[in-house]
Write a protein that holds these residues in place. Sequence first.
Motif, PDB file in Angstrom:
ATOM      1  N   ILE A  97       0.763  -1.249  -0.121  1.00 58.65           N
ATOM      2  CA  ILE A  97       0.051   0.025   0.114  1.00 58.65           C
ATOM      3  C   ILE A  97       0.857   1.385   0.101  1.00 58.65           C
ATOM      4  O   ILE A  97       0.428   2.246  -0.717  1.00 58.65           O
ATOM      5  N   SER A  98       1.913   1.342   0.586  1.00 61.14           N
ATOM      6  CA  SER A  98       2.670   2.506   0.725  1.00 61.14           C
ATOM      7  C   SER A  98       3.363   2.805  -0.406  1.00 61.14           C
ATOM      8  O   SER A  98       3.504   4.146  -0.796  1.00 61.14           O
ATOM      9  N   ARG A 131       0.032   4.540  -2.710  1.00 58.75           N
ATOM     10  CA  ARG A 131      -0.832   5.713  -1.756  1.00 58.75           C
ATOM     11  C   ARG A 131      -0.747   6.870  -2.576  1.00 58.75           C
ATOM     12  O   ARG A 131      -1.915   7.388  -2.949  1.00 58.75           O
ATOM     13  N   SER A 157      -3.973   8.441  -4.742  1.00 61.71           N
ATOM     14  CA  SER A 157      -4.662   9.648  -4.443  1.00 61.71           C
ATOM     15  C   SER A 157      -4.602  10.690  -5.316  1.00 61.71           C
ATOM     16  O   SER A 157      -5.450  11.416  -5.606  1.00 61.71           O
ATOM     17  N   SER A 175      -9.683   4.693  -4.415  1.00 62.50           N
ATOM     18  CA  SER A 175      -9.772   4.395  -3.024  1.00 62.50           C
ATOM     19  C   SER A 175      -9.957   3.002  -2.651  1.00 62.50           C
ATOM     20  O   SER A 175     -10.417   2.355  -3.536  1.00 62.50           O
ATOM     21  N   LYS A 213     -11.281   1.499  -0.292  1.00 58.82           N
ATOM     22  CA  LYS A 213     -12.508   1.448   0.970  1.00 58.82           C
ATOM     23  C   LYS A 213     -13.447   0.726   0.574  1.00 58.82           C
ATOM     24  O   LYS A 213     -14.231   0.080   1.319  1.00 58.82           O
ATOM     25  N   LYS A 227     -14.689  -2.373  -0.606  1.00 51.25           N
ATOM     26  CA  LYS A 227     -14.455  -3.872  -0.941  1.00 51.25           C
ATOM     27  C   LYS A 227     -15.409  -4.796  -1.277  1.00 51.25           C
ATOM     28  O   LYS A 227     -15.201  -6.095  -1.300  1.00 51.25           O
ATOM     29  N   CYS A 232      -6.828  -7.063   1.961  1.00 53.83           N
ATOM     30  CA  CYS A 232      -6.887  -5.520   2.004  1.00 53.83           C
ATOM     31  C   CYS A 232      -6.770  -4.961   3.486  1.00 53.83           C
ATOM     32  O   CYS A 232      -7.670  -4.725   4.115  1.00 53.83           O
ATOM     33  N   ASP A 233      -5.775  -4.458   3.470  1.00 51.38           N
ATOM     34  CA  ASP A 233      -5.273  -3.934   4.982  1.00 51.38           C
ATOM     35  C   ASP A 233      -4.534  -2.585   4.868  1.00 51.38           C
ATOM     36  O   ASP A 233      -4.356  -2.072   3.648  1.00 51.38           O
ATOM     37  N   ASP A 234      -3.864  -1.886   5.871  1.00 54.18           N
ATOM     38  CA  ASP A 234      -3.135  -0.929   5.683  1.00 54.18           C
ATOM     39  C   ASP A 234      -1.871  -0.960   5.113  1.00 54.18           C
ATOM     40  O   ASP A 234      -1.188   0.184   4.679  1.00 54.18           O
ATOM     41  N   GLU A 235      -1.463  -2.304   5.037  1.00 51.02           N
ATOM     42  CA  GLU A 235      -0.234  -2.450   4.445  1.00 51.02           C
ATOM     43  C   GLU A 235      -0.059  -3.393   3.127  1.00 51.02           C
ATOM     44  O   GLU A 235       0.755  -2.870   2.391  1.00 51.02           O
ATOM     45  N   ASN A 236      -1.121  -3.991   2.809  1.00 53.08           N
ATOM     46  CA  ASN A 236      -1.206  -4.993   1.679  1.00 53.08           C
ATOM     47  C   ASN A 236      -2.460  -5.080   1.076  1.00 53.08           C
ATOM     48  O   ASN A 236      -3.632  -4.860   1.753  1.00 53.08           O
TER      49      ASN A 236
END
Length: 422
Positions: A216-217, A220, A224, A229, A231, A233, A250-254
């Motif tokens: 994700i990093s 991002r 953007s 997005s 969100k 899912k 799907c989380d904050d990292e992957n």
Amino acid sequence: MVIVEFFSQVPIENMISALASSPERVIIVGESKKIEKKLPVFRRFLEAVGNTTTQLETRNVEIRKLNKIVQVLEEIVADSPGCHFDLTGGDDLSMVAMGIVYERYREQGVELHQYNIRTGVVYDCDLNGKVVSRQMRDLTVEQNIILHGGSIVSDKLRENGTCAWDFNNDFIRDVKTMWDICRKDCGKWNYQISMLNNMLSFNCDNDHTLRLHVIISQVRAYFSDRGFSLKQKDIFKQLEEAGLISDFCCDDENFCMTFKNEQVRKCLTKAGTILELITYLAAQKVVGKEGTPYYTDAMTGVFIDWDGVVHDDDQNDEEDIENRVVDTENEIDVLLMHGAVPVFISCKNGKVGEEELYKLNTVAERFGSSYAKKVLIGTTLGRKRESKRYFLQRAKDMNIRVIEGVQNMTDHEFIKKLKSLA
């Protein structure tokens, strides 16, 4: 047997008798310079339909001088007694000349016939009860493209070329399942599938073609800037429940998933593909009066090279880029054949710009001539009332049929619509 054709700018009108009867010779009458340019295409077409014996010849005429046309036709009758004249092509003056020659030589076995390309009916124009052939041969999509001087570019030659889908029963079920998910909210489907397509370039699991793993990093900022997005899912959850993807995370990292197979991966990484495939499958179900397939051939995602010569992407090195040959290519979403009549379909699963009408019109007229049927199939045009009215009028002026709201149709309703196209 000798067939005499009057040269026409519409390719099928020059080849229809050769297609139906495989004569020994075809003599094409007209301006030789124009005919000579088309002969390589006509020969390539005859080879494509399995005719390697018919010889093509030309006879030059001054097309604006009636007496000169009559003279050339009389010479042909003298050299080839009992020849068959095809009146499908040709201009008015040529038809007048033919009438004069027929009256003079009707007792010498001159035959006249004409084909109706749209219906497949052949007319006995001399009313003697004999015609070259009473059955027109159906054309495949590829043969039609070849007839118009082009060629189909496969995905073996181009990364995004024409895909040879394997429509096995399992894949057909998958297509219908994806369509059922898509039709609930076409806008959301386009959004998420477009996002997946963008993610492919960030995939860090290149050793597994069916596995998508994005950190994700790394995406991002990219997402953007483009308004994407992660969100929403629910579509991915539906796909996982249907077995079309697995190992979804799907989380904050992957962001991870595994596609069921390569064909499903292609459907889920290009937003409009599923509408193209569902249109193809519906067209396969259309039947004629005798219960036979109404559309005799069909293809989806057809990439067409305009001059029929596909050049290798790696034909030149970077230093010689000025001399690089650039192919002129276009894609048509779905191409159907009804006998010898092509139906060009543009499928749009979202907002449609007016430029799409011009793209469709250009490709259809180039590779279907005056017999081409042009259709725009969409879920929603994405236009306000006045803008939509203008858009539909423009489509009508260009002889483009518009079918809107296909996501709300039953299978029967959609099949009925498709049958009315040709």
